[in-house]
Design a protein around this motif. Structure first.
Motif, short mmCIF file in Angstrom:
data_model
loop_
_atom_site.label_atom_id
_atom_site.label_comp_id
_atom_site.label_asym_id
_atom_site.label_seq_id
_atom_site.Cartn_x
_atom_site.Cartn_y
_atom_site.Cartn_z
N ILE A 12 -4.76 -3.36 -13.55
CA ILE A 12 -6.05 -2.82 -13.13
C ILE A 12 -6.13 -2.70 -11.61
CG2 ILE A 12 -8.56 -3.05 -13.32
CD1 ILE A 12 -8.11 -4.76 -15.85
N GLY A 13 -5.66 -3.74 -10.91
CA GLY A 13 -5.67 -3.71 -9.45
C GLY A 13 -4.84 -2.56 -8.90
N GLY A 14 -3.71 -2.27 -9.56
CA GLY A 14 -2.83 -1.18 -9.11
C GLY A 14 -3.56 0.16 -9.14
N VAL A 15 -4.36 0.38 -10.18
CA VAL A 15 -5.10 1.64 -10.28
C VAL A 15 -6.21 1.68 -9.23
CG1 VAL A 15 -6.52 3.10 -11.78
CG2 VAL A 15 -4.52 1.92 -12.72
N CYS A 16 -6.78 0.53 -8.95
CA CYS A 16 -7.83 0.49 -7.91
C CYS A 16 -7.24 0.90 -6.56
CB CYS A 16 -8.43 -0.91 -7.85
SG CYS A 16 -9.77 -1.01 -6.66
N VAL A 17 -6.06 0.37 -6.25
CA VAL A 17 -5.40 0.71 -4.98
C VAL A 17 -5.14 2.22 -4.93
CG1 VAL A 17 -3.32 0.36 -3.58
CG2 VAL A 17 -4.33 -1.57 -4.82
N GLU A 18 -4.61 2.73 -6.03
CA GLU A 18 -4.31 4.18 -6.12
C GLU A 18 -5.58 5.01 -5.83
OE1 GLU A 18 -2.74 4.95 -10.09
OE2 GLU A 18 -3.43 7.02 -10.03
N VAL A 27 -5.76 0.22 2.50
CA VAL A 27 -5.70 -0.92 1.58
C VAL A 27 -4.58 -1.88 1.97
CG1 VAL A 27 -5.33 -1.61 -0.83
CG2 VAL A 27 -6.53 0.53 -0.35
N VAL A 28 -4.94 -3.17 1.97
CA VAL A 28 -3.94 -4.23 2.06
C VAL A 28 -3.90 -4.89 0.68
CG1 VAL A 28 -3.29 -6.40 3.20
CG2 VAL A 28 -4.54 -4.64 4.49
N VAL A 29 -2.70 -5.04 0.13
CA VAL A 29 -2.55 -5.68 -1.18
C VAL A 29 -1.94 -7.06 -0.99
CG1 VAL A 29 -1.27 -5.60 -3.37
CG2 VAL A 29 -2.25 -3.51 -2.44
N LEU A 30 -2.56 -8.06 -1.61
CA LEU A 30 -1.98 -9.40 -1.67
C LEU A 30 -1.72 -9.72 -3.14
CD1 LEU A 30 -1.26 -12.20 -0.42
CD2 LEU A 30 -3.66 -12.83 -0.77
N ASP A 31 -0.48 -10.07 -3.45
CA ASP A 31 -0.14 -10.37 -4.86
C ASP A 31 1.07 -11.29 -4.86
OD1 ASP A 31 0.93 -10.03 -7.63
OD2 ASP A 31 -0.65 -8.53 -7.77
N HIS A 32 1.05 -12.30 -5.74
CA HIS A 32 2.22 -13.20 -5.77
C HIS A 32 3.33 -12.68 -6.70
CE1 HIS A 32 0.73 -14.52 -9.55
NE2 HIS A 32 0.21 -15.68 -9.23
N LEU A 33 3.06 -11.56 -7.36
CA LEU A 33 4.02 -10.91 -8.27
C LEU A 33 4.40 -11.80 -9.46
CD1 LEU A 33 6.42 -8.93 -5.85
CD2 LEU A 33 4.39 -8.11 -7.05
N GLY A 36 2.68 -9.38 -11.83
CA GLY A 36 2.55 -7.98 -11.38
C GLY A 36 3.91 -7.35 -11.14
N HIS A 37 3.88 -6.10 -10.74
CA HIS A 37 5.11 -5.35 -10.51
C HIS A 37 5.01 -4.69 -9.13
CE1 HIS A 37 5.81 -5.63 -14.90
NE2 HIS A 37 4.50 -5.44 -14.96
N ARG A 38 6.01 -4.89 -8.29
CA ARG A 38 5.99 -4.33 -6.94
C ARG A 38 5.82 -2.81 -6.98
NH1 ARG A 38 5.16 -2.40 -2.91
NH2 ARG A 38 6.01 -2.72 -0.81
N GLU A 39 6.46 -2.16 -7.98
CA GLU A 39 6.40 -0.69 -8.05
C GLU A 39 5.01 -0.17 -8.44
OE1 GLU A 39 8.33 -2.65 -9.85
OE2 GLU A 39 8.26 -2.12 -11.98
N ASN A 40 4.12 -1.07 -8.88
CA ASN A 40 2.73 -0.65 -9.17
C ASN A 40 1.94 -0.35 -7.91
OD1 ASN A 40 2.71 -0.82 -11.90
ND2 ASN A 40 1.40 -2.61 -12.06
N VAL A 41 2.45 -0.87 -6.78
CA VAL A 41 1.66 -0.77 -5.55
C VAL A 41 1.89 0.59 -4.89
CG1 VAL A 41 1.23 -1.81 -3.28
CG2 VAL A 41 1.85 -3.26 -5.22
N ALA A 45 -0.05 1.71 0.65
CA ALA A 45 -0.77 0.44 0.87
C ALA A 45 0.15 -0.53 1.63
CB ALA A 45 -1.15 -0.18 -0.47
N ILE A 46 -0.46 -1.42 2.40
CA ILE A 46 0.33 -2.50 3.03
C ILE A 46 0.47 -3.59 1.98
CG2 ILE A 46 0.27 -4.29 4.82
CD1 ILE A 46 -1.56 -2.32 6.42
N PHE A 47 1.71 -4.01 1.69
CA PHE A 47 1.91 -5.03 0.65
C PHE A 47 2.31 -6.37 1.27
CE2 PHE A 47 4.59 -7.47 -2.27
CZ PHE A 47 3.66 -7.68 -3.28
N ILE A 48 1.61 -7.41 0.83
CA ILE A 48 1.96 -8.77 1.27
C ILE A 48 2.13 -9.63 0.03
CG2 ILE A 48 1.11 -10.81 2.52
CD1 ILE A 48 -0.57 -8.71 4.21
N GLN A 49 3.28 -10.29 -0.07
CA GLN A 49 3.50 -11.15 -1.24
C GLN A 49 3.01 -12.55 -0.93
OE1 GLN A 49 7.42 -11.03 -2.98
NE2 GLN A 49 6.90 -12.54 -4.53
#
Ligand SMILES: NC(=O)c1ccc[n+]([C@@H]2O[C@H](COP(=O)([O-])OP(=O)(O)OC[C@H]3O[C@@H](n4cnc5c(N)ncnc54)[C@H](O)[C@@H]3O)[C@@H](O)[C@H]2O)c1
Length: 319
Positions: A12-18, A27-33, A36-41, A45-49
């Motif tokens: 759901i978060g991936g679609v929100c970013v999109e 958008v900055v994304v924070l996710d511990h994966l 989740g899937h990195r390719e969803n981002v 977006a700026i991605f931070i694990q």
């Protein structure tokens, strides 16, 4: 506007970013994966694990980016696992959430949109379920989400936090970029697809003697694009209304058999089904009243029919 989407590598978060990026927000994304899937981002977006409860990391993010709204999709979502491992669920969904609220306070970020769930209602006394219905969750997953709802409300009273709580019923469907792909899938439509594709032997239908039209449970299915359009509306709405909670569903439900029939119609394939006993704690009907979201946010689902939802999900399977 720049937003922090926590859990933005999930379904759901991936679609929100999109959708935020499509409309021109940063958008900055924070996710511990963890699930989740990195390719969803979305690539823009700026991605931070990392963990949403990591205070040092959150301080760094908030000092480097001027965040307007935090959208918190980051949750563990398996009801069965939550019963066996309540500590994991309370730590992740509740304790880390409280750390996030404290990081927001320290850094002067005062708006949060939180993904809660129909599970906070437990076995509802009446349907459709309104926002005022008794909250009485019956498993640690629902409790962990409900406790965090309570924390958000207390922080709003004491520290002027502005919030929107959304309680989703069943999120489903796909977009051009994303599809539902949970690790240890537990949701009906992707499980039926697995059965259709021969990746599992069959789909089990739990209970055929409920007081519903065909004896199987009825649930409320909401297309992922409709869910996210409510979030985009809420970002705007929170400029003038600071404490909001909405149930999000179609307001009408479909039985398990109706969903299976719709999959057979759209895929042209027979679904292998086995009928089993009822599962403990499964209410006959879970249907949201979304009247409040319609009235206040001007929201209405664009894809209310189960066939529309399954069509979009199946085309994503075929891509
Ligand atoms: N899928 C549904 O039908 C549904 C229904 C009701 C509520 N919800 C809620 O919506 C939210 C999103 O669900 P989803 O279906 O996209 O699940 P998902 O598992 O696809 O996404 C959750 C994401 O959050 C991340 N995450 C979890 N805990 C984290 C943490 N502590 N720190 C950083 N990242 C973390 C995961 O790695 C994952 O990418 C959840 O909070 C869930 O409770 C979902």
């Amino acid at each position: 506007m720049k937003h922090l989407v926590i859990g933005g590598a999930g379904y759901i978060g991936g679609v929100c970013v999109e959708k935020l990026i499509e409309r021109g927000d940063a958008v900055v994304v924070l996710d511990h994966l963890g699930t989740g899937h990195r390719e969803n981002v979305h690539p823009n977006a700026i991605f931070i694990q990392g963990e949403k409860g990591d205070s040092k990391l959150l301080d760094k993010i908030f000092s480097e980016h001027k965040i307007d709204t935090v959208l918190d999709f980051a949750g563990l979502i398996q009801v069965g696992e939550s019963v066996k491992k309540p500590s994991k669920y309370f730590q992740n969904n509740f304790c880390q959430g409280v750390s996030l609220l404290d990081s927001m306070r320290r850094n002067g970020v005062d708006k949060i949109i939180f993904s809660s769930t129909a599970a906070v209602f437990g076995n509802p006394k009446t349907v459709p379920i309104t926002e005022e219905a008794d909250k009485s969750p019956i498993n640690p997953y629902g409790e962990s989400k409900y406790f965090f709802e309570l924390a958000i409300k207390r922080y709003a009273e004491a520290y002027d936090l502005k919030y929107t709580i959304f309680r989703y019923f069943n999120a489903c469907g796909a977009t051009i970029m994303s599809k539902e792909q949970h690790i240890n899938e537990s949701h009906l439509i992707p499980l039926i697809f697995q059965a259709v594709k021969g990746e599992r032997a069959n789909i089990a239908v739990f209970g055929t003697d409920y007081e519903t039209t065909d004896g199987t449970c009825i649930r409320d299915y909401v297309h992922i694009e409709d869910l996210i359009s409510a979030h985009l509306a809420a970002i705007k709405y929170m400029e003038k209304s600071f404490r909001n909670e909405f149930n999000l569903g179609n307001g009408s439900g479909y039985s398990v058999k109706e969903v299976i029939n719709a999959v057979e119609k759209i895929t042209g394939k027979k679904v292998p089904v086995v009928f089993a006993d009822r599962r403990e704690g499964d209410p006959a009907r879970l249907i949201a009243s979304s009247e409040k979201a319609k009235k206040e946010l001007g929201w209405s689902p664009k894809y209310p029919k189960i066939e529309q939802i399954i069509e979009s999900a199946w085309s994503a399977e075929l891509r």
